[in-house]
Design an enzyme around this catalytic site. Sequence first.
Site, PDB file in Angstrom:
ATOM      1  N   GLU A  87       0.828  -1.203   0.000  1.00 13.74           N
ATOM      2  CA  GLU A  87       0.000   0.000   0.000  1.00 13.74           C
ATOM      3  C   GLU A  87       0.865   1.256   0.000  1.00 13.74           C
ATOM      4  OE1 GLU A  87      -3.608  -1.975   2.685  1.00 13.74           O
ATOM      5  OE2 GLU A  87      -2.416  -0.323   3.493  1.00 13.74           O
ATOM      6  N   CYS A 120       5.394  -7.004   7.851  1.00 11.26           N
ATOM      7  CA  CYS A 120       6.258  -6.373   8.853  1.00 11.26           C
ATOM      8  C   CYS A 120       6.602  -7.392   9.938  1.00 11.26           C
ATOM      9  CB  CYS A 120       5.546  -5.170   9.469  1.00 11.26           C
ATOM     10  SG  CYS A 120       6.566  -4.194  10.597  1.00 11.26           S
ATOM     11  N   GLU A 171       8.834  -1.987   8.625  1.00 14.50           N
ATOM     12  CA  GLU A 171       9.744  -1.201   9.467  1.00 14.50           C
ATOM     13  C   GLU A 171      10.913  -0.756   8.586  1.00 14.50           C
ATOM     14  OE1 GLU A 171      12.160   0.741  11.473  1.00 14.50           O
ATOM     15  OE2 GLU A 171      10.421   0.169  12.691  1.00 14.50           O
ATOM     16  N   SER A 202      10.377   6.906   9.503  1.00 13.21           N
ATOM     17  CA  SER A 202       9.670   6.609  10.746  1.00 13.21           C
ATOM     18  C   SER A 202      10.057   5.214  11.212  1.00 13.21           C
ATOM     19  CB  SER A 202       8.156   6.687  10.518  1.00 13.21           C
ATOM     20  OG  SER A 202       7.453   6.310  11.684  1.00 13.21           O
ATOM     21  N   SER A 225       8.243   6.221  16.498  1.00 14.37           N
ATOM     22  CA  SER A 225       6.907   5.757  16.880  1.00 14.37           C
ATOM     23  C   SER A 225       6.967   5.301  18.336  1.00 14.37           C
ATOM     24  CB  SER A 225       6.463   4.611  15.962  1.00 14.37           C
ATOM     25  OG  SER A 225       6.366   5.052  14.631  1.00 14.37           O
ATOM     26  N   HIS A 227       4.523   5.957  21.238  1.00 13.79           N
ATOM     27  CA  HIS A 227       3.203   5.408  21.571  1.00 13.79           C
ATOM     28  C   HIS A 227       2.972   5.054  23.042  1.00 13.79           C
ATOM     29  CE1 HIS A 227       2.961   5.510  17.349  1.00 13.79           C
ATOM     30  NE2 HIS A 227       3.394   4.297  17.085  1.00 13.79           N
ATOM     31  N   CYS A 344      -3.006   1.638   7.911  1.00 11.53           N
ATOM     32  CA  CYS A 344      -2.040   0.776   7.241  1.00 11.53           C
ATOM     33  C   CYS A 344      -2.524  -0.674   7.231  1.00 11.53           C
ATOM     34  CB  CYS A 344      -0.686   0.881   7.942  1.00 11.53           C
ATOM     35  SG  CYS A 344       0.638   0.086   7.046  1.00 11.53           S
TER      36      CYS A 344
END
Length: 356
Positions: A87, A120, A171, A202, A225, A227, A344
């Site tokens: 994507e 991933c 990643e 990222s 990232s 979080h 995603c």
Amino acid sequence: MKPSLLDFRLKELQANIKPSFRAKQIYGWLYHNYAQSFDDMKNIPQQLKDELAKSYVVNLLKIVKKELSNDGTIKYLFELQDGKTIETVWLKMKDEQIDEEGCVTQEAKYTICVSTQVGCKVGCAFCLTAKGGFTRDLTAGEIVAQVVALKKDNDHKHNRMINIVYMGMGEPLDNLDNLSRAIEIFKEEDGLCISGKRQTVSTSGLSNKIDRLGEMDLGVHIAISLHAVDDELRTELIPMNKAHNISSIIEAVKRFPIDTRKRVMFEYLVIKNKNDDLGSAKKLVKLLSGIKAKVNLIYFNPYPDTPYERPQKSDMIAFQEYLINHGLLCTIRDSKGIDISAACGQLKEKTQSELQ
């Protein structure tokens, strides 16, 4: 599979294509005219095109599906040469500005969100891509091809500015060799000429790879990232945190070469009743003390069967205000493409379900 011409820098093509000026012409066809085949290269001798076609391909991607959001976001599902899918997202960040006389005073600004892997390895609990596991790394050419394809599909001229964020599937630092090659290809003056300052990597926090990226001196920005503000929650959300905990990430960020005029971006995905409280905000302020940081708060983008929920707007604003009042630059990211499969992995999952 044959390699693509998009896998190479200009000097590499010049070393393999003679006379070398033909390589520069071909480079122009690839990045200025977005050629999809050798037949598109009108001023290249047929004999040379036939020879190149024996060893190389041009186009690596086929658009399987695309969805257009009301806000101008376009989500693409691409099929690769081996049938795998990835994507890519076209994000409209600012509208075109026109004065009273009808003259354009500011062009619309766009960002392309690029994938670096099929699937991933990180396995984030909140990420739909993680459900599909990891298949393989993308080649540099497959990374580059996403930007070329989106610029072509949106009639975006080669010399118009674009920003790239490596925030799609995968990643990025887990595919660092191919990523770094793609970054250098984007920077080519005879190609798309996208400087490192317009490229943001990222990462979920591979601390050793953050160090290696810094040593490469590519001039790119990094976004972490994060979080979560404690290792227990972060390990729940990002299992890889067991090997690369918060402390190791913060230390790697402090070592990373940053333009003194810029800030390190910390992405903080806000999930209802998980990390949206002011106690977490207080810990975040302490964690980032001493770092020239910018915090980007992100609404969790729900998808079917996820146990996590989107936070309340009032909680997001309160969280942001706390950070700002305690000296941190903080923004709330606009939720782009919320009316389409913009999270995603969503478009891939949706398309596979429709085909079953």
